[in-house]
Write a protein that holds these residues in place. Structure first.
Motif, short mmCIF file in Angstrom:
data_model
loop_
_atom_site.label_atom_id
_atom_site.label_comp_id
_atom_site.label_asym_id
_atom_site.label_seq_id
_atom_site.Cartn_x
_atom_site.Cartn_y
_atom_site.Cartn_z
N GLY A 483 0.96 -1.21 0.03
CA GLY A 483 0.08 0.04 0.19
C GLY A 483 0.92 1.35 -0.01
N SER A 484 0.27 2.28 -0.22
CA SER A 484 0.85 3.71 -0.10
C SER A 484 0.01 4.72 0.49
CB SER A 484 1.21 4.14 -1.75
OG SER A 484 1.74 5.33 -1.63
N VAL A 485 0.79 5.36 1.44
CA VAL A 485 0.02 6.50 2.13
C VAL A 485 1.00 7.73 2.19
CG1 VAL A 485 -0.98 7.25 4.51
CG2 VAL A 485 -1.24 4.81 3.70
N PRO A 486 0.84 8.33 1.11
CA PRO A 486 1.84 9.64 0.98
C PRO A 486 1.82 10.61 2.16
CG PRO A 486 0.16 9.76 -0.62
CD PRO A 486 -0.18 8.49 0.36
N ALA A 487 2.83 11.47 2.36
CA ALA A 487 2.44 12.75 3.10
C ALA A 487 1.31 13.43 2.53
CB ALA A 487 3.79 13.38 3.21
N SER A 488 0.38 14.32 3.44
CA SER A 488 -0.55 14.93 3.11
C SER A 488 -0.08 16.40 2.13
CB SER A 488 -1.39 15.31 4.24
OG SER A 488 -2.37 16.39 3.88
N ALA A 489 -0.80 16.78 1.06
CA ALA A 489 -0.38 17.90 0.17
C ALA A 489 -1.35 19.12 0.78
CB ALA A 489 -0.58 17.57 -0.96
N GLY A 490 -2.10 18.98 2.03
CA GLY A 490 -3.02 19.92 2.41
C GLY A 490 -4.22 19.44 2.96
N PRO A 491 -5.11 20.37 3.71
CA PRO A 491 -6.25 19.88 4.24
C PRO A 491 -7.13 18.94 3.53
CG PRO A 491 -5.98 22.10 4.62
CD PRO A 491 -5.06 21.62 3.59
N THR A 492 -7.54 19.21 2.29
CA THR A 492 -8.54 18.45 1.55
C THR A 492 -7.88 17.15 1.14
OG1 THR A 492 -7.72 19.46 -0.56
CG2 THR A 492 -9.78 20.37 0.38
N ASP A 493 -6.54 17.10 1.00
CA ASP A 493 -5.90 15.68 0.87
C ASP A 493 -6.01 14.91 2.00
OD1 ASP A 493 -4.39 14.11 -0.83
OD2 ASP A 493 -2.36 14.83 -0.28
N THR A 494 -5.56 15.59 3.34
CA THR A 494 -5.84 14.82 4.57
C THR A 494 -7.22 14.34 4.87
OG1 THR A 494 -4.10 16.37 5.57
CG2 THR A 494 -5.59 15.10 7.10
#
Length: 636
Positions: A483-494
């Protein structure tokens, strides 16, 4: 004439005679050396032509070079095209005749070396020397004239795939290869074989072979024993039909364990080109799945016997076959069968997977795929996990201090930076606690609760469950996906990732592993192949015991009073679960991936049904599959 004069004359004469005799002796010695060299060169040329397979370039006495070359080809045809090394030893010459020994080392099937010494005679004919070709073979001292090497292969048995407690997964059984001899087949027999086997085009192939003069057999089909016996009466007596029985690893049925286990079949042209030292035409090898990945382990080393056609019982060279090694796995036939039967309940053409994991060990008990051909999804698939990922999100929320009994509102919709997030089917709850939000899979409650998350919070939490690691080393399956859980790119991404959508991906195996980690209380990388032993650290990594206990309670509530009530009351004991629905809109089409993950006793599991219609979800599509799986398993 004085005495001095006579003496001088006599002495001079003697000196002249001695000089002439010495010259004659030197000249004779030089001629002998030239004869030795010429004869030796003829022997060396013959040996070199042999190693280069250009026998028409050597000199012969008693035959033409082209005839010798043709005799070489027919005599040695069955030895194959392996490397040949030759050298000359034991050279002797007597007048216009000489003898020598050709030392031969021929690489034959399986990389073995067939070595022998081959005495040859040479004779000076005219101005040149040649190898004498009398009424005998030039190629081996035990071959007669017009004889040939015969190579009988013993292919050995391919290694089997074994499961948990050495259970039979793919074991050696009889199969029957059906083919046609075009020199004996008729159009009528080809037509009848088409009707019996359902394989078309045989008449056209027979016609083409007869027109071209081809004697190569035409492969038709391979049957399991039961399938062959049903059709044997319509095959055995057909003109040109050839039936060959051999052993090959087979699973319980054609679809069992597919496409993970893979298949065994004739080596392909690509395999022959890529690894000619291992594969040869006519071999059977792994062509897909684990059978292909571990072909080097499972493949037997063929035995062979080389003899003369004229004396088949006189073995010139022999080496026994070495059976392939077994592949050990954690698969459990009962669990695998239950998983596959559960998927059978889906409508035809459905795409999905069921993975089951042994909670104490992390061993994969089942990896079932639908459909049972084509892509492997259970271990290597990549899908948005939907709300099953809320197990991870909840772990991070509780770690940051949220109490499961805290009231967390569940509105129909919430907005993050202008983007609307809604609950599945517009659901809302009255005055819920966070444990109720979890049990009913409230998206808006999770989105609002994670607004303060940092860019790497979800990524860090997911890593505790193995997301982002290279699981192929521990699982033993190429492409096993963690699986892949990248670092968030911002509030909507989170917000999107919190509910298992956005840029998060996981395989069914990974989601089953998450459930197993909560059931166990620690993370252990899943494993499928155990022999040969796999790499990677499988030391359990403890999770926070208090948080784990809370999530266990919430997953039980999901079954008793939440979105997974369809699995409540199934035989086998209490079930803990979490549903998931990963909605998508692609190409003008709205749809979803339906999930359910959980455990019962020591069996953790994940169910995926991909590409379900909009409005369907984990509780309505994946849950029935999970219910069937657990019920079947309890009755097995």
């Amino acid at each position: 004439m004085s005495a001095r004069t006579v003496l001088a004359t006599t002495t001079a004469g003697l000196m002249i005679a001695a000089g002439a005799g010495g010259y004659m002796l030197w000249n004779e010695r030089s001629e002998q050396q030239e004869l030795d060299e010429a004869a030796r060169n003829a022997a060396t040329s013959f040996a070199s032509a042999w190693s280069d397979r250009t026998l028409d370039r050597a000199n012969y006495v008693g035959t033409e070079p082209a005839a010798a070359a043709e005799d070489f080809r027919t005599t040695t045809a069955q030895l194959g095209n392996g490397n040949v090394r030759t050298s000359i030893s034991g050279f002797e010459r007597n007048g216009n005749r000489a003898t020598a020994v050709v030392n031969v080392a021929w690489t034959v099937s399986g990389g073995r070396t067939f070595s022998w010494v081959n005495p040859i005679e040479l004779e000076k004919s005219g101005d040149s020397w040649g190898v004498v070709a009398n009424n005998r073979s030039l190629w081996h001292p035990k071959l007669q004239a017009n004889d040939a090497f015969v190579v009988d292969l013993d292919s050995g048995l391919r290694g089997e795939i074994r499961g948990r407690d050495n259970a039979a997964i793919m074991t050696n059984q009889s199969v029957y290869d059906i083919s046609l001899d075009p020199t004996k087949a008729t159009l009528d027999s080809a037509r009848r074989l088409e009707n019996t086997t359902g394989v078309g085009g045989l008449r056209a192939k027979v016609t083409a072979a007869k027109a071209s003069g081809s004697k190569s057999t035409i492969d038709v089909i391979t049957y399991r024993k039961d399938d062959y016996e049903e059709r044997s009466s319509g095959i055995r007596d057909l003109a040109g039909a050839i039936v060959r029985e051999r052993k090959q690893p087979l699973a319980a049925n054609r679809t069992f364990g597919q496409p993970l286990l893979g298949a065994v079949g004739p080596v392909t042209a690509e395999m022959l080109k890529k690894d000619p030292s291992t594969y040869r035409s006519g071999m059977f090898a792994g062509t897909s799945g684990l059978q292909r990945q571990y072909d080097g382990v499972l493949l037997p080393k063929a035995g062979l016997k080389i003899s003369a056609r004229s004396q088949p019982d006189a073995v010139l060279f022999g080496a026994g076959a070495q059976d392939g090694k077994n592949l050990g796995t954690t698969l459990d036939p009962k669990v695998q069968t239950a998983a596959e039967k559960a998927l059978d309940s889906l409508p035809e053409g459905s795409v999905g997977a069921v993975v089951a994991i042994d909670v104490p060990t992390g061993g994969i008990l089942a990896a079932a795929n639908a459909p049972t051909y084509g892509l492997e999804r259970a271990v290597t698939g990549r899908y948005s996990p939907g709300s099953t990922f809320k197990i991870v999100s909840a772990y991070e929320l509780l770690k940051k201090g949220l109490n499961p009994d805290t009231k967390v509102a569940c509105p129909q919709e919430t907005k993050i930076d202008g983007r609307a997030f809604r609950n599945f089917e517009g659901e809302t709850l009255g005055d819920p606690s966070f444990r109720d939000d979890f049990a009913h899979s409230c998206n808006t409650a999770f989105v609002n609760s994670t607004k303060a998350f940092g860019a790497s919070d979800l990524q860090r939490a997911a890593s505790l469950f193995g997301f982002g690691t290279d699981l192929s080393k521990s699982v033993g399956v190429n492409g096993a996906y963690s699986g892949s859980v990248p670092a968030s790119a911002g509030p909507t991404d989170t917000a999107a990732m919190t509910i298992g959508q956005g840029r998060i991906l996981a395989s069914p195996m990974m989601i089953a592993s998450v459930a197993a980690s909560i059931a166990r209380g620690s993370y252990v990388p899943p494993v499928l192949v155990t022999s040969p032993a796999q790499g990677g650290d499988r030391t359990p990594k403890p999770l926070d015991a208090g948080i784990v206990n809370s999530i266990r309670q919430m997953m039980r509530l999901t079954v008793t009073d939440g979105t997974a009530t369809l699995v409540e009351g199934v035989p086998g004991g209490e079930v803990h679960a979490k549903t998931g629905t990963a909605e998508f809109f692609e190409g003008g089409k709205a749809g979803a991936h339906a999930w359910l993950a959980g455990w019962q006793g020591n069996v953790a599991f994940a169910v995926l049904v991909a590409d379900v219609p909009a409005g369907k979800g984990g509780g309505t599509v994946a849950a029935p599959v999970a219910r069937d799986f657990l019920s079947l398993l309890a009755r097995s």
